[in-house]
Each structure stands twice: as structure tokens, then as C-alpha cells.
Design a protein around this motif. Structure first.
Motif, PDB file in Angstrom:
ATOM      1  N   VAL A  27      -7.266  71.658  -1.574  1.00  0.00           N
ATOM      2  CA  VAL A  27      -6.481  70.599  -0.935  1.00  0.00           C
ATOM      3  C   VAL A  27      -5.589  71.189   0.152  1.00  0.00           C
ATOM      4  CG1 VAL A  27      -4.618  68.923  -1.308  1.00  0.00           C
ATOM      5  CG2 VAL A  27      -6.537  69.024  -2.902  1.00  0.00           C
ATOM      6  N   ILE A  28      -4.955  72.322  -0.160  1.00  0.00           N
ATOM      7  CA  ILE A  28      -4.071  72.973   0.810  1.00  0.00           C
ATOM      8  C   ILE A  28      -4.870  73.541   1.974  1.00  0.00           C
ATOM      9  CG2 ILE A  28      -2.434  74.867   1.139  1.00  0.00           C
ATOM     10  CD1 ILE A  28      -1.635  74.492  -1.822  1.00  0.00           C
ATOM     11  N   TYR A  29      -5.950  74.225   1.677  1.00  0.00           N
ATOM     12  CA  TYR A  29      -6.752  74.847   2.735  1.00  0.00           C
ATOM     13  C   TYR A  29      -7.358  73.800   3.669  1.00  0.00           C
ATOM     14  CZ  TYR A  29     -10.643  77.212   4.992  1.00  0.00           C
ATOM     15  OH  TYR A  29     -11.528  77.678   5.925  1.00  0.00           O
ATOM     16  N   ARG A  30      -7.829  72.701   3.102  1.00  0.00           N
ATOM     17  CA  ARG A  30      -8.508  71.687   3.910  1.00  0.00           C
ATOM     18  C   ARG A  30      -7.579  71.102   4.972  1.00  0.00           C
ATOM     19  NH1 ARG A  30     -11.644  66.314   1.506  1.00  0.00           N
ATOM     20  NH2 ARG A  30     -12.167  65.377   3.529  1.00  0.00           N
ATOM     21  N   VAL A  31      -6.318  70.889   4.623  1.00  0.00           N
ATOM     22  CA  VAL A  31      -5.420  70.237   5.576  1.00  0.00           C
ATOM     23  C   VAL A  31      -4.694  71.228   6.485  1.00  0.00           C
ATOM     24  CG1 VAL A  31      -3.339  70.175   4.112  1.00  0.00           C
ATOM     25  CG2 VAL A  31      -3.759  68.339   5.767  1.00  0.00           C
ATOM     26  N   THR A  32      -4.457  72.449   5.996  1.00  0.00           N
ATOM     27  CA  THR A  32      -3.723  73.418   6.817  1.00  0.00           C
ATOM     28  C   THR A  32      -4.636  74.359   7.598  1.00  0.00           C
ATOM     29  OG1 THR A  32      -3.610  75.059   5.025  1.00  0.00           O
ATOM     30  CG2 THR A  32      -1.800  73.453   5.195  1.00  0.00           C
ATOM     31  N   LYS A  33      -5.872  74.537   7.103  1.00  0.00           N
ATOM     32  CA  LYS A  33      -6.819  75.524   7.654  1.00  0.00           C
ATOM     33  C   LYS A  33      -6.293  76.944   7.513  1.00  0.00           C
ATOM     34  CE  LYS A  33      -9.268  71.993   9.126  1.00  0.00           C
ATOM     35  NZ  LYS A  33      -8.343  70.906   8.764  1.00  0.00           N
ATOM     36  N   VAL A  34      -5.398  77.146   6.555  1.00  0.00           N
ATOM     37  CA  VAL A  34      -4.791  78.453   6.316  1.00  0.00           C
ATOM     38  C   VAL A  34      -5.245  78.966   4.949  1.00  0.00           C
ATOM     39  CG1 VAL A  34      -2.631  79.709   5.929  1.00  0.00           C
ATOM     40  CG2 VAL A  34      -2.762  77.969   7.722  1.00  0.00           C
ATOM     41  N   PHE A  35      -5.668  80.233   4.890  1.00  0.00           N
ATOM     42  CA  PHE A  35      -5.948  80.857   3.597  1.00  0.00           C
ATOM     43  C   PHE A  35      -4.601  81.192   2.959  1.00  0.00           C
ATOM     44  CE2 PHE A  35     -10.371  81.377   4.795  1.00  0.00           C
ATOM     45  CZ  PHE A  35     -10.997  81.254   3.563  1.00  0.00           C
ATOM     46  N   CYS A 196       0.336  69.379   0.516  1.00  0.00           N
ATOM     47  CA  CYS A 196       0.430  70.767   0.055  1.00  0.00           C
ATOM     48  C   CYS A 196       1.414  70.905  -1.097  1.00  0.00           C
ATOM     49  CB  CYS A 196       0.837  71.672   1.214  1.00  0.00           C
ATOM     50  SG  CYS A 196      -0.420  71.828   2.504  1.00  0.00           S
ATOM     51  N   ALA A 197       2.542  70.185  -1.012  1.00  0.00           N
ATOM     52  CA  ALA A 197       3.531  70.244  -2.087  1.00  0.00           C
ATOM     53  C   ALA A 197       2.957  69.687  -3.387  1.00  0.00           C
ATOM     54  CB  ALA A 197       4.785  69.474  -1.684  1.00  0.00           C
ATOM     55  N   ALA A 198       2.252  68.564  -3.291  1.00  0.00           N
ATOM     56  CA  ALA A 198       1.660  67.956  -4.485  1.00  0.00           C
ATOM     57  C   ALA A 198       0.605  68.872  -5.094  1.00  0.00           C
ATOM     58  CB  ALA A 198       1.052  66.597  -4.132  1.00  0.00           C
ATOM     59  N   ALA A 199      -0.250  69.463  -4.244  1.00  0.00           N
ATOM     60  CA  ALA A 199      -1.300  70.354  -4.744  1.00  0.00           C
ATOM     61  C   ALA A 199      -0.699  71.590  -5.410  1.00  0.00           C
ATOM     62  CB  ALA A 199      -2.223  70.769  -3.603  1.00  0.00           C
ATOM     63  N   ALA A 200       0.348  72.152  -4.801  1.00  0.00           N
ATOM     64  CA  ALA A 200       0.988  73.333  -5.383  1.00  0.00           C
ATOM     65  C   ALA A 200       1.621  73.006  -6.730  1.00  0.00           C
ATOM     66  CB  ALA A 200       2.046  73.873  -4.428  1.00  0.00           C
ATOM     67  N   ALA A 201       2.223  71.824  -6.818  1.00  0.00           N
ATOM     68  CA  ALA A 201       2.820  71.415  -8.087  1.00  0.00           C
ATOM     69  C   ALA A 201       1.760  71.329  -9.185  1.00  0.00           C
ATOM     70  CB  ALA A 201       3.530  70.069  -7.917  1.00  0.00           C
ATOM     71  N   VAL A 202       0.643  70.709  -8.873  1.00  0.00           N
ATOM     72  CA  VAL A 202      -0.432  70.577  -9.866  1.00  0.00           C
ATOM     73  C   VAL A 202      -1.035  71.938 -10.211  1.00  0.00           C
ATOM     74  CG1 VAL A 202      -2.697  69.558 -10.322  1.00  0.00           C
ATOM     75  CG2 VAL A 202      -0.942  68.215  -9.154  1.00  0.00           C
ATOM     76  N   SER A 203      -1.091  72.832  -9.236  1.00  0.00           N
ATOM     77  CA  SER A 203      -1.689  74.152  -9.477  1.00  0.00           C
ATOM     78  C   SER A 203      -0.946  74.932 -10.554  1.00  0.00           C
ATOM     79  CB  SER A 203      -1.723  74.978  -8.185  1.00  0.00           C
ATOM     80  OG  SER A 203      -0.430  75.494  -7.862  1.00  0.00           O
ATOM     81  N   VAL A 204       0.337  74.645 -10.744  1.00  0.00           N
ATOM     82  CA  VAL A 204       1.110  75.362 -11.759  1.00  0.00           C
ATOM     83  C   VAL A 204       0.507  75.159 -13.146  1.00  0.00           C
ATOM     84  CG1 VAL A 204       3.382  75.500 -12.889  1.00  0.00           C
ATOM     85  CG2 VAL A 204       3.228  75.316 -10.409  1.00  0.00           C
ATOM     86  N   GLY A 236     -17.545  74.103  -1.594  1.00  0.00           N
ATOM     87  CA  GLY A 236     -17.391  73.284  -0.401  1.00  0.00           C
ATOM     88  C   GLY A 236     -15.951  72.821  -0.260  1.00  0.00           C
ATOM     89  N   ALA A 237     -15.313  73.198   0.844  1.00  0.00           N
ATOM     90  CA  ALA A 237     -13.895  72.880   1.033  1.00  0.00           C
ATOM     91  C   ALA A 237     -13.634  71.382   1.023  1.00  0.00           C
ATOM     92  CB  ALA A 237     -13.401  73.481   2.346  1.00  0.00           C
ATOM     93  N   LYS A 238     -14.641  70.567   1.365  1.00  0.00           N
ATOM     94  CA  LYS A 238     -14.458  69.116   1.411  1.00  0.00           C
ATOM     95  C   LYS A 238     -14.910  68.419   0.137  1.00  0.00           C
ATOM     96  CE  LYS A 238     -14.827  68.745   6.448  1.00  0.00           C
ATOM     97  NZ  LYS A 238     -15.535  68.074   7.565  1.00  0.00           N
ATOM     98  N   SER A 239     -15.328  69.187  -0.845  1.00  0.00           N
ATOM     99  CA  SER A 239     -15.827  68.585  -2.080  1.00  0.00           C
ATOM    100  C   SER A 239     -14.965  68.989  -3.270  1.00  0.00           C
ATOM    101  CB  SER A 239     -17.280  68.993  -2.337  1.00  0.00           C
ATOM    102  OG  SER A 239     -17.695  68.516  -3.603  1.00  0.00           O
ATOM    103  N   VAL A 240     -14.199  68.049  -3.772  1.00  0.00           N
ATOM    104  CA  VAL A 240     -13.364  68.308  -4.930  1.00  0.00           C
ATOM    105  C   VAL A 240     -14.221  68.622  -6.152  1.00  0.00           C
ATOM    106  CG1 VAL A 240     -11.700  67.280  -6.516  1.00  0.00           C
ATOM    107  CG2 VAL A 240     -11.470  66.902  -4.058  1.00  0.00           C
TER     108      VAL A 240
END
Length: 294
Positions: A27-35, A196-204, A236-240
Motif C-alpha cells: 500500500v505504501i509503495y504503490r502510492v509513494t513509489k518509494v522502497f 501510508c499512516a493507515a498501512a503502517a498502523a496495520v503493519s504493526v 504484484g504491487a497492484k494486487s493485494v
């Protein structure tokens, strides 16, 4: 045979952890294009906050600690995106520069975690949760069952949020072209920060389950981040769902390899297989079939 099946059960549980990490990293990579290599350090920070609040082992303190850790990770990620990644991209920084910045942030945050919580491992007082119960010839714990269920729920909710909600449609628009999204009135900067904030929160949740099944260590996020990256690239970056599927597969392949090979070779075998898959299908295994579900 029973030993291999028992290993696969454990691999399924760890695969669920990799699926959660992969989906949220994606989710973070797809929207930011940052590793976003600081992903692991921030997730570890959240896990340390959670374990620090769970000293008495009560359900309330454990869940409260997890929630607080999720909030901390979300806030830190929002600050990183708003104050580091977005300004760099606006100034024309390419992928290589943002990669180096994320790597530097990872080291800085990891050092901060060491200073704040010390170098020692931290364990959750949840022996009952990780204790294996006999189910026929196999040992299964509540943690195994819970993490698989949570991974499937997280994957389904994120996929539905992206495809069926207004916020999800805005996220897809910003991910495709932030400039065009701004033209039609979407506030791309804030959509990116919120996603990105929501994805990071869930990643915990993934880092929490790692800590529950073993322990929380300051450097523990590095391997999980690498496996999350592999899941995103291969799924696939676009496939959850594609990313989640590869996360589960990585866990089971690693467990299967560990049951027949020396321990140090198990992850090597997984990396070789997944890298070969990425080379064979650069767009991910779900590029065609699951693209619409992303």
C-alpha cells in the motif's frame, strides 16, 4: 510425513505474518513509489511500544498496547512521508535518492529504538496464547489460528477499501497519477499521507505476532521488510490478494525447506525461488487475473 506437515502448519502461520507485512508495505509503495525500508524500524518501534504496555499479560493491556503501538507507527510514518519523501519527490529526487534516504531513516530509527528501549529482547507474557495444543498428531496454538485469520481479514478489508470506497478510489487515482488526481480536485498529498499512516498502523500487527511467537528485538524488522518486499514484487504491487498469496507461500516454502535442509539454507532457497519468479513474471503472478481486485 507428520514432521513435514507440522512444519507446514508453522509455515502457514509465519506466512500469514509475511502476508500482512507484504500487503501493508505494498500500500505504501504503490502510492509513494518509494522502497520504504524504514518500514521495519517503524514496525519494530510499534511492537516495542506494545510489549512495554503489556507487562501484566491481561487482555486489556495487551490489546491496548497493540493499539498504542499502531498509533505510534502511523504517526511516525505520516511524518516521514510528509517531511521526507514528499519534499524530496517535489524537488525531483529519483528512486535511487529516495531509496538511500529511506535506508538512512531505517538506521536512524533503529538506533532510536535501541536508545529508547535498550538492546535486550522483550517478550509478551502470553504463554497460553503460544502454547501448542494437540490436535490429532499435530501441535496448533491459538497464535497460529489467530494470525492466519487476521491475515485473511486484513487482506480482504484492504482490498475492499481500495476497490469499494471513495477513499480507495482516490488512493488509486493518486497512485496512478498524482498530477491528474490534483486536477480533478483530489488532495493527493493528504491521501498519500493518510494511506501510508493507515498501512503502517496495520503493519504493526505483523511485528506484534513476530514478537508474540518469539520476541521483539531492535533489528528484527529487517528480515520481515525484505520478505515483504519480495511478496510485493512477486505478487504484484497492484494486487493485494496476489501479495498476500505470495506472503503465505514464502512462509510455507521456508518451513518446507527448513524441514529438509540445514536451517541457514531455508531462506536462501526461498529467496532464489521468489527472485526467479520475479524475473519470470516482472509484473507479479496476479498481474492479469487479480489486477481488478487490487
Amino acid at each position: 510425513m507428520n514432521l513435514i506437515l507440522q512444519a507446514l502448519i508453522g509455515g502457514l502461520a509465519f506466512g500469514a505474518i509475511y502476508a500482512i507485512a507484504g500487503v501493508t508495505f505494498g500500500v505504501i509503495y504503490r502510492v509513494t513509489k518509494v522502497f520504504h525500508l524504514a518500514f521495519g524500524a517503524i514496525g519494530t518501534l510499534g511492537a516495542y511500544v506494545a510489549v512495554s504496555m503489556s507487562s501484566d499479560g491481561s487482555i486489556g493491556s495487551v490489546l491496548g498496547g497493540l493499539l498504542l503501538g499502531m498509533v505510534v507507527a502511523g504517526v511516525v510514518t505520516a511524518l516521514v512521508v510528509a517531511l521526507v519523501y514528499q519534499p524530496m519527490v517535489r524537488r525531483g529526487a529519483d528512486a535511487g535518492i529516495t531509496f538511500v534516504a529511506s535506508l538512512a531513516l531505517s538506521f536512524i530509527l533503529q538506533s532510536g529504538v535501541l536508545l529508547a528501549f535498550g538492546p535486550g529482547n522483550r517478550s509478551f507474557p502470553l504463554e497460553w496464547f503460544v502454547r501448542q495444543q494437540r490436535v490429532g498428531p499435530f501441535g496448533i496454538s491459538w497464535s497460529y489460528v489467530s494470525v492466519v485469520a487476521v491475515a485473511l481479514i486484513v487482506t480482504a478489508l484492504i482490498a475492499l477499501a481500495i476497490t469499494r470506497t471513495r477513499a480507495g478510489h482516490q488512493y488509486v487515482a493518486v497512485s496512478s497519477s498524482a498530477e491528474q488526481a490534483e486536477i480533478v480536485g483530489i488532495r493527493g498529498r493528504w491521501v498519500e499521507i493518510a494511506a501510508c499512516a493507515a498501512a503502517a498502523a496495520v503493519s504493526v500487527i505483523a511485528f506484534w505476532f513476530v514478537g508474540v511467537q518469539s520476541s521483539v528485538i531492535a533489528s528484527g524488522g529487517t528480515q520481515l521488510t525484505l520478505l515483504a518486499v519480495l511478496a510485493v514484487l512477486a505478487g504484484g504491487a497492484k494486487s493485494v490478494w496476489g501479495t498476500s498469496l505470495v506472503g503465505f507461500a514464502i512462509g510455507m516454502l521456508s518451513a518446507l525447506a527448513a524441514s529438509v535442509l540445514p536451517g541457514e539454507w531455508s531462506l536462501t532457497v526461498v529467496f532464489v525461488i521468489v527472485v526467479a519468479l520475479v524475473l519470470a513474471k516482472p509484473g507479479g503472478i496476479a498481474r492479469n487475473r487479480l489486477k481488478a481486485r487490487a
